[in-house]
Motif scaffolding. Sequence first.
Motif, PDB file in Angstrom:
ATOM      1  N   ILE A 126       3.638  64.365  14.653  1.00 32.28           N
ATOM      2  CA  ILE A 126       4.773  63.438  14.738  1.00 32.28           C
ATOM      3  C   ILE A 126       4.339  62.020  14.377  1.00 32.28           C
ATOM      4  CG2 ILE A 126       6.378  62.321  16.329  1.00 32.28           C
ATOM      5  CD1 ILE A 126       6.625  65.013  17.770  1.00 32.28           C
ATOM      6  N   VAL A 127       3.240  61.540  14.984  1.00 35.33           N
ATOM      7  CA  VAL A 127       2.816  60.166  14.685  1.00 35.33           C
ATOM      8  C   VAL A 127       2.214  60.075  13.286  1.00 35.33           C
ATOM      9  CG1 VAL A 127       2.488  59.517  17.097  1.00 35.33           C
ATOM     10  CG2 VAL A 127       0.590  60.543  15.843  1.00 35.33           C
ATOM     11  N   GLY A 153       5.165  59.555  11.187  1.00 31.21           N
ATOM     12  CA  GLY A 153       5.591  58.163  11.305  1.00 31.21           C
ATOM     13  C   GLY A 153       4.672  57.214  10.555  1.00 31.21           C
ATOM     14  N   SER A 154       3.364  57.472  10.601  1.00 34.65           N
ATOM     15  CA  SER A 154       2.413  56.624   9.893  1.00 34.65           C
ATOM     16  C   SER A 154       2.623  56.714   8.386  1.00 34.65           C
ATOM     17  CB  SER A 154       0.980  57.030  10.254  1.00 34.65           C
ATOM     18  OG  SER A 154       0.036  56.304   9.494  1.00 34.65           O
ATOM     19  N   ASN A 155       2.803  57.928   7.870  1.00 37.87           N
ATOM     20  CA  ASN A 155       3.003  58.094   6.429  1.00 37.87           C
ATOM     21  C   ASN A 155       4.297  57.439   5.959  1.00 37.87           C
ATOM     22  OD1 ASN A 155       0.621  59.561   6.310  1.00 37.87           O
ATOM     23  ND2 ASN A 155       1.639  61.539   6.455  1.00 37.87           N
ATOM     24  N   MET A 156       5.356  57.598   6.720  1.00 33.31           N
ATOM     25  CA  MET A 156       6.632  56.988   6.347  1.00 33.31           C
ATOM     26  C   MET A 156       6.528  55.463   6.384  1.00 33.31           C
ATOM     27  SD  MET A 156       9.076  59.244   5.622  1.00 33.31           S
ATOM     28  CE  MET A 156      10.681  58.660   6.133  1.00 33.31           C
ATOM     29  N   LEU A 215       0.916  50.756  14.747  1.00 30.76           N
ATOM     30  CA  LEU A 215       0.992  51.505  16.004  1.00 30.76           C
ATOM     31  C   LEU A 215       0.802  53.002  15.765  1.00 30.76           C
ATOM     32  CD1 LEU A 215       3.982  49.640  17.707  1.00 30.76           C
ATOM     33  CD2 LEU A 215       1.533  49.346  18.137  1.00 30.76           C
ATOM     34  N   CYS A 216       1.418  53.532  14.729  1.00 30.72           N
ATOM     35  CA  CYS A 216       1.299  54.968  14.455  1.00 30.72           C
ATOM     36  C   CYS A 216      -0.125  55.341  14.051  1.00 30.72           C
ATOM     37  CB  CYS A 216       2.285  55.371  13.371  1.00 30.72           C
ATOM     38  SG  CYS A 216       4.012  55.390  13.890  1.00 30.72           S
ATOM     39  N   ALA A 217      -0.766  54.504  13.216  1.00 30.14           N
ATOM     40  CA  ALA A 217      -2.140  54.802  12.813  1.00 30.14           C
ATOM     41  C   ALA A 217      -3.074  54.798  14.015  1.00 30.14           C
ATOM     42  CB  ALA A 217      -2.613  53.782  11.775  1.00 30.14           C
ATOM     43  N   LEU A 218      -2.890  53.837  14.908  1.00 24.62           N
ATOM     44  CA  LEU A 218      -3.707  53.802  16.121  1.00 24.62           C
ATOM     45  C   LEU A 218      -3.437  55.029  16.990  1.00 24.62           C
ATOM     46  CD1 LEU A 218      -5.774  52.072  17.626  1.00 24.62           C
ATOM     47  CD2 LEU A 218      -3.872  50.917  18.772  1.00 24.62           C
ATOM     48  N   ALA A 219      -2.167  55.438  17.070  1.00 24.54           N
ATOM     49  CA  ALA A 219      -1.823  56.619  17.856  1.00 24.54           C
ATOM     50  C   ALA A 219      -2.419  57.879  17.243  1.00 24.54           C
ATOM     51  CB  ALA A 219      -0.303  56.749  17.956  1.00 24.54           C
ATOM     52  N   VAL A 220      -2.425  57.978  15.907  1.00 26.83           N
ATOM     53  CA  VAL A 220      -3.042  59.139  15.258  1.00 26.83           C
ATOM     54  C   VAL A 220      -4.525  59.201  15.595  1.00 26.83           C
ATOM     55  CG1 VAL A 220      -3.638  60.181  13.041  1.00 26.83           C
ATOM     56  CG2 VAL A 220      -1.370  59.223  13.380  1.00 26.83           C
ATOM     57  N   ILE A 252      -6.079  58.070  18.256  1.00 28.25           N
ATOM     58  CA  ILE A 252      -6.278  58.480  19.657  1.00 28.25           C
ATOM     59  C   ILE A 252      -5.954  59.953  19.848  1.00 28.25           C
ATOM     60  CG2 ILE A 252      -5.480  58.098  22.022  1.00 28.25           C
ATOM     61  CD1 ILE A 252      -4.989  55.173  21.246  1.00 28.25           C
ATOM     62  N   LEU A 253      -4.811  60.388  19.321  1.00 25.36           N
ATOM     63  CA  LEU A 253      -4.408  61.781  19.508  1.00 25.36           C
ATOM     64  C   LEU A 253      -5.308  62.739  18.730  1.00 25.36           C
ATOM     65  CD1 LEU A 253      -0.534  61.355  19.330  1.00 25.36           C
ATOM     66  CD2 LEU A 253      -1.892  61.964  21.338  1.00 25.36           C
ATOM     67  N   SER A 254      -5.807  62.315  17.568  1.00 28.45           N
ATOM     68  CA  SER A 254      -6.705  63.201  16.822  1.00 28.45           C
ATOM     69  C   SER A 254      -8.020  63.400  17.569  1.00 28.45           C
ATOM     70  CB  SER A 254      -6.964  62.643  15.430  1.00 28.45           C
ATOM     71  OG  SER A 254      -7.616  61.387  15.492  1.00 28.45           O
TER      72      SER A 254
END
Length: 735
Positions: free
Chosen positions: A79-80, A83-86, A145-150, A152-154
């Motif tokens: 999901i994130v 969001g990061s790609n978009m 925000l999305c790149a940072l979330a990716v 962390i979640l990765s």
Amino acid sequence: MPSTETAPRHGDRAARDGSRPAGNTTVPGGAERALPVWTWPAVAAAGALALVLAAWFTGVSAARELSDPGALTRWGVPIVEYGSNMAMSVTIGALIFAAAILPPHTGGRAPRRRKDDPPAERLPEHPAFTRTMLVASVAAGVWTLCALAVGILSYSDLAGIPLGAGAAFSDGLVAYFVSISVGQAWFWVAVIAAVVTSLAVAVRSHSGLFWVGILAMIALVPLALIGHAAGGDDHMAAVNSIGLHLLGVVVWVGGLLVLALIAPTLVGPDGGTGRTTYRRQGSAPLVHTVLSRYSVLAGLGLFTVALSGVVNAALRVEHLHQLLTPYGGLVAVKFLAVVLLGLIGLAHRRWIIPQLRGGAGEDAAAEAPRPARRLLWQLIAVEAVVMSAVMGVSAVLSRTAPPKPEELPDGASPARILTGYELPPELTGARWFDLWRWDWLWVAVCVFLAIWYVRSTVQLHRRGDSWPVLRTICWILGLVVLTWATSGAPAVYGRVLFSAHMVGHMTLTMIAPLFLALGAPITLALRSLPVRTDDTRGPREWILWVVHSRWGAFITHPIVAGANFAGSILVFYYTDFFRFALEYHVGHEFMNVHFLLTGFVFALVMVGADPLPNRPPYPIRLVVLLATMVFHAFIGVAMTSSTGLMQADWFGNMGRPWGPDALADQQIGGAVMWGIGEFPTVAMAVTVAVLWALDDRKVAERYDRKAERDGDAELAAWNQMYSNLADQEDRHGRR
């Protein structure tokens, strides 16, 4: 030029925010200009639905038996990443629109001012430009925000640890960002996105936006390096195909989403110019102008996405029956969606955009057919929905295991471990020309440049201008040599044999640039590209900006060009840059780009016909060429007589059962550098001498014609001056 009557009044809020046409411009059916009300809910729903269905189909969101990070991580990563790609696509697309497509001001081109002129009132910012920069800054913030979330979640997904705030999770996350390539990549993407966010808020100049856009595109590099196919066979082809794929996506998808987001402001003829001839432009609706310019980029992006996607899939899918696997199924869905989007884009270019031009003058937009305007925004809405769904599928595809394994096989050879490829067969005379490993980045560059050059020459001939055939031959020959150096035997053997590497290096920096410079591409571009009249910068304006910039004057100074051309060799081979180019794909491509550009600039300064800020006189060119020849000979002799092996742990551990030993091969490479480096330099020196003689002959002929016109008045004046001096001396002698 567009009329300034359409400029928004300072007190007119509706005109400033773009909610209706500015000034007296009236366009019937204002609601038709906007996207359908269902567009953005449908975009979000299509992306979410495609992501969920793809995750269910592939099983990437299913719970694991061992080390399960939890549902939040399993679903959160795709999901994130979506969001990061978009957000990344919208950010880069908005920066491209602001730097090269949209007029920055209402009322046309800003007047030029001299230094002694009083300060002039700034023209109001165009509503479309204002909204585009707002879109860029907001999208960049979301991207951060999305790149940072990716990231962390990765880490949570890789470690199999649910998200938490404990010390163990934090320590592991820091180590992940510092030591693991995937974590490092997402960390730098987040940093770049954060910097772009700040700059998008503050920067408004064309040149500033250019550099902000370049910085944003740099974020594509780490994403390409950790892409799905980057760890498997043919690593370089995989990385290049992913990089080209991402570049095409951000230009094509990002541009269309930006077009949809700024749709309400694309009204009236403010700043909009449509091309009426090859050299001049006339007034046209802004929406026609923007779509015409974006259509060119969208076409390039579409072909780049489609072809790079096919190449990338071919590396992972070896047989047709593997298209029935989850990975192959998602690839097939993406390909069909790209074909559908290509057909819609073709409808835009062939039918809708020409109808949007309407009439001329201030009421041009009003004369565009209403059905065409309505269909335009409906198709754009459909495209945005389909693109969102494809991006959702892509987010899941990046986490789906391909049919072909990506890990190194057991008992891999030393060459496979070091270079990523099996050891090629023994290098023979025939294999210099019949063994290829396609570098798709350079293949794409060379094909694009060849098509552009031929198309530009045809364009000149159609309007009655001539272009020397010899220049065209030189350009095509230079591209062929460049393709061979990057995809032929020098590329295949360049990381195995030092001598083959040196052949590729000398070809990149000495032979290919010489032919390319003789093709005079800058002159062709300036003669064939249209001139913009609305204060935007198209390709021609950007070329002129580079040519006339201080940086352009600096790098084309003969001493700087010569030092960069010759000194790069010393810095590259006797520092860690050489190992960086051997071990890392980024270093390898940086080496190719650097040596090609330094060679091109050097050849351009010495023998090129393109315009330069300051063309050095012929004696200076000969001196620089002589110094370059001496330096090349010195380095070549040093390598030939050296008894120490450069990068011994690389070339010495290759495990070659054929050819000379590593030290003997290095000495051969030194001789290659000396030999290949001298011949092009001597050829340039001879060319400079010939040009000098021809220039002297032209000067003499010009003086002869002038003497015939005025009866050799200049010579008579000199003779009279000498006669007067002699008379004065005689008078002084008599005294």
